[in-house]
Design a protein around this motif. Sequence first.
Motif, PDB file in Angstrom:
ATOM      1  N   GLU A  39      40.105  31.115  46.704  1.00  0.00           N
ATOM      2  CA  GLU A  39      40.221  30.200  47.929  1.00  0.00           C
ATOM      3  C   GLU A  39      39.180  30.926  49.132  1.00  0.00           C
ATOM      4  OE1 GLU A  39      42.915  31.933  46.778  1.00  0.00           O
ATOM      5  OE2 GLU A  39      44.291  30.336  46.195  1.00  0.00           O
ATOM      6  N   SER A  40      38.797  32.226  48.851  1.00  0.00           N
ATOM      7  CA  SER A  40      37.864  32.871  49.830  1.00  0.00           C
ATOM      8  C   SER A  40      36.496  32.122  49.829  1.00  0.00           C
ATOM      9  CB  SER A  40      37.684  34.459  49.459  1.00  0.00           C
ATOM     10  OG  SER A  40      37.327  34.518  48.259  1.00  0.00           O
ATOM     11  N   GLY A  41      36.038  31.576  48.601  1.00  0.00           N
ATOM     12  CA  GLY A  41      34.882  30.934  48.407  1.00  0.00           C
ATOM     13  C   GLY A  41      34.059  31.913  47.865  1.00  0.00           C
ATOM     14  N   ASP A  42      34.470  33.289  47.343  1.00  0.00           N
ATOM     15  CA  ASP A  42      33.542  34.170  46.491  1.00  0.00           C
ATOM     16  C   ASP A  42      33.551  33.706  45.357  1.00  0.00           C
ATOM     17  OD1 ASP A  42      33.748  35.732  48.827  1.00  0.00           O
ATOM     18  OD2 ASP A  42      35.330  37.100  48.077  1.00  0.00           O
ATOM     19  N   SER A  53      32.722  41.392  38.311  1.00  0.00           N
ATOM     20  CA  SER A  53      31.741  41.216  39.580  1.00  0.00           C
ATOM     21  C   SER A  53      32.082  40.227  40.345  1.00  0.00           C
ATOM     22  CB  SER A  53      30.288  41.078  38.711  1.00  0.00           C
ATOM     23  OG  SER A  53      30.121  42.030  37.775  1.00  0.00           O
ATOM     24  N   LEU A  54      31.485  40.475  41.521  1.00  0.00           N
ATOM     25  CA  LEU A  54      31.844  39.617  42.596  1.00  0.00           C
ATOM     26  C   LEU A  54      30.471  39.070  43.346  1.00  0.00           C
ATOM     27  CD1 LEU A  54      34.290  38.604  44.540  1.00  0.00           C
ATOM     28  CD2 LEU A  54      33.791  40.613  45.921  1.00  0.00           C
ATOM     29  N   LEU A  55      30.583  37.766  43.599  1.00  0.00           N
ATOM     30  CA  LEU A  55      29.436  37.334  44.501  1.00  0.00           C
ATOM     31  C   LEU A  55      29.903  36.509  45.574  1.00  0.00           C
ATOM     32  CD1 LEU A  55      26.345  36.634  44.389  1.00  0.00           C
ATOM     33  CD2 LEU A  55      26.789  34.450  43.361  1.00  0.00           C
ATOM     34  N   VAL A  56      29.629  37.410  46.850  1.00  0.00           N
ATOM     35  CA  VAL A  56      30.308  36.664  48.060  1.00  0.00           C
ATOM     36  C   VAL A  56      29.316  35.477  48.517  1.00  0.00           C
ATOM     37  CG1 VAL A  56      31.424  38.930  48.802  1.00  0.00           C
ATOM     38  CG2 VAL A  56      29.021  38.463  49.596  1.00  0.00           C
ATOM     39  N   PRO A  57      29.724  34.710  49.399  1.00  0.00           N
ATOM     40  CA  PRO A  57      28.961  33.631  49.723  1.00  0.00           C
ATOM     41  C   PRO A  57      27.608  34.094  50.374  1.00  0.00           C
ATOM     42  CG  PRO A  57      31.162  32.963  50.451  1.00  0.00           C
ATOM     43  CD  PRO A  57      31.169  34.412  49.856  1.00  0.00           C
ATOM     44  N   HIS A  58      26.504  33.440  50.081  1.00  0.00           N
ATOM     45  CA  HIS A  58      25.209  33.753  50.430  1.00  0.00           C
ATOM     46  C   HIS A  58      24.767  34.953  50.089  1.00  0.00           C
ATOM     47  CE1 HIS A  58      25.839  30.158  52.903  1.00  0.00           C
ATOM     48  NE2 HIS A  58      26.812  30.712  53.480  1.00  0.00           N
ATOM     49  N   ALA A  59      25.250  35.612  49.103  1.00  0.00           N
ATOM     50  CA  ALA A  59      24.675  36.887  48.771  1.00  0.00           C
ATOM     51  C   ALA A  59      23.811  36.454  47.447  1.00  0.00           C
ATOM     52  CB  ALA A  59      25.761  37.676  47.924  1.00  0.00           C
ATOM     53  N   GLN A  60      22.704  37.630  47.290  1.00  0.00           N
ATOM     54  CA  GLN A  60      21.562  37.345  46.535  1.00  0.00           C
ATOM     55  C   GLN A  60      21.894  37.999  45.008  1.00  0.00           C
ATOM     56  OE1 GLN A  60      18.818  35.488  47.102  1.00  0.00           O
ATOM     57  NE2 GLN A  60      20.051  34.828  48.988  1.00  0.00           N
ATOM     58  N   HIS A  61      22.995  38.946  45.141  1.00  0.00           N
ATOM     59  CA  HIS A  61      23.091  40.003  43.980  1.00  0.00           C
ATOM     60  C   HIS A  61      24.857  39.927  43.696  1.00  0.00           C
ATOM     61  CE1 HIS A  61      18.899  40.898  43.576  1.00  0.00           C
ATOM     62  NE2 HIS A  61      19.102  41.240  44.947  1.00  0.00           N
ATOM     63  N   TRP A  62      25.083  40.194  42.321  1.00  0.00           N
ATOM     64  CA  TRP A  62      26.549  40.508  42.233  1.00  0.00           C
ATOM     65  C   TRP A  62      26.751  42.017  42.509  1.00  0.00           C
ATOM     66  CZ3 TRP A  62      29.936  36.604  40.019  1.00  0.00           C
ATOM     67  CH2 TRP A  62      29.507  35.663  39.793  1.00  0.00           C
ATOM     68  N   CYS A  63      28.072  42.340  42.764  1.00  0.00           N
ATOM     69  CA  CYS A  63      28.367  43.582  42.802  1.00  0.00           C
ATOM     70  C   CYS A  63      29.598  43.707  41.838  1.00  0.00           C
ATOM     71  CB  CYS A  63      28.840  44.128  44.319  1.00  0.00           C
ATOM     72  SG  CYS A  63      30.352  43.482  44.901  1.00  0.00           S
ATOM     73  N   ASN A  64      29.675  44.895  41.389  1.00  0.00           N
ATOM     74  CA  ASN A  64      30.716  45.482  40.412  1.00  0.00           C
ATOM     75  C   ASN A  64      32.048  45.776  41.284  1.00  0.00           C
ATOM     76  OD1 ASN A  64      29.061  45.287  38.134  1.00  0.00           O
ATOM     77  ND2 ASN A  64      28.530  47.376  38.434  1.00  0.00           N
ATOM     78  N   LEU A  65      33.096  45.349  40.614  1.00  0.00           N
ATOM     79  CA  LEU A  65      34.404  45.670  41.250  1.00  0.00           C
ATOM     80  C   LEU A  65      34.831  46.772  40.581  1.00  0.00           C
ATOM     81  CD1 LEU A  65      36.244  42.078  40.843  1.00  0.00           C
ATOM     82  CD2 LEU A  65      35.313  43.098  42.796  1.00  0.00           C
ATOM     83  N   PRO A  66      35.699  47.754  41.629  1.00  0.00           N
ATOM     84  CA  PRO A  66      36.160  48.958  40.845  1.00  0.00           C
ATOM     85  C   PRO A  66      37.057  48.615  39.835  1.00  0.00           C
ATOM     86  CG  PRO A  66      36.461  48.732  43.436  1.00  0.00           C
ATOM     87  CD  PRO A  66      36.031  47.709  42.953  1.00  0.00           C
ATOM     88  N   GLY A  67      36.634  49.695  38.751  1.00  0.00           N
ATOM     89  CA  GLY A  67      37.492  49.553  37.405  1.00  0.00           C
ATOM     90  C   GLY A  67      38.990  49.568  37.406  1.00  0.00           C
TER      91      GLY A  67
END
Length: 109
Positions: A39-42, A53-67
């Motif tokens: 629901e957050s739009g991520d 991995s997470l891509l927040v709105p308007h981000a250019q790159h994915w980031c890794n979520l903590p294991g």
Amino acid sequence: MAEPHDVVSNIPTPPGVNPPGTSSLGQTSWGQTTLVLPESGDLLSLENGIGGSLLVPHAQHWCNLPGTLIPKNVGTAITGHHRLYFLTYSISGTVSLASVPFAGLHCAG
């Protein structure tokens, strides 16, 4: 108001996923990638064997979520009640249901 195709254009390929036109993912559930839109739009990418991995709105790159948030042995995922629900698999073939709140999803580091 933006057209729907504008909202989803130029999404970078999630880590560990072969871009279209390259070799395909394996035929087993190991290597399966699930994309989830909370629901957050991520945009959340879960790949069995890699984690999340997470891509927040308007981000250019994915980031890794903590294991510790999303294990590497994750399978099918769905959303509901402000949580991400997913199946995890053990080497012995046992399947378990787990969940994390969307508010707790953040980039590692």
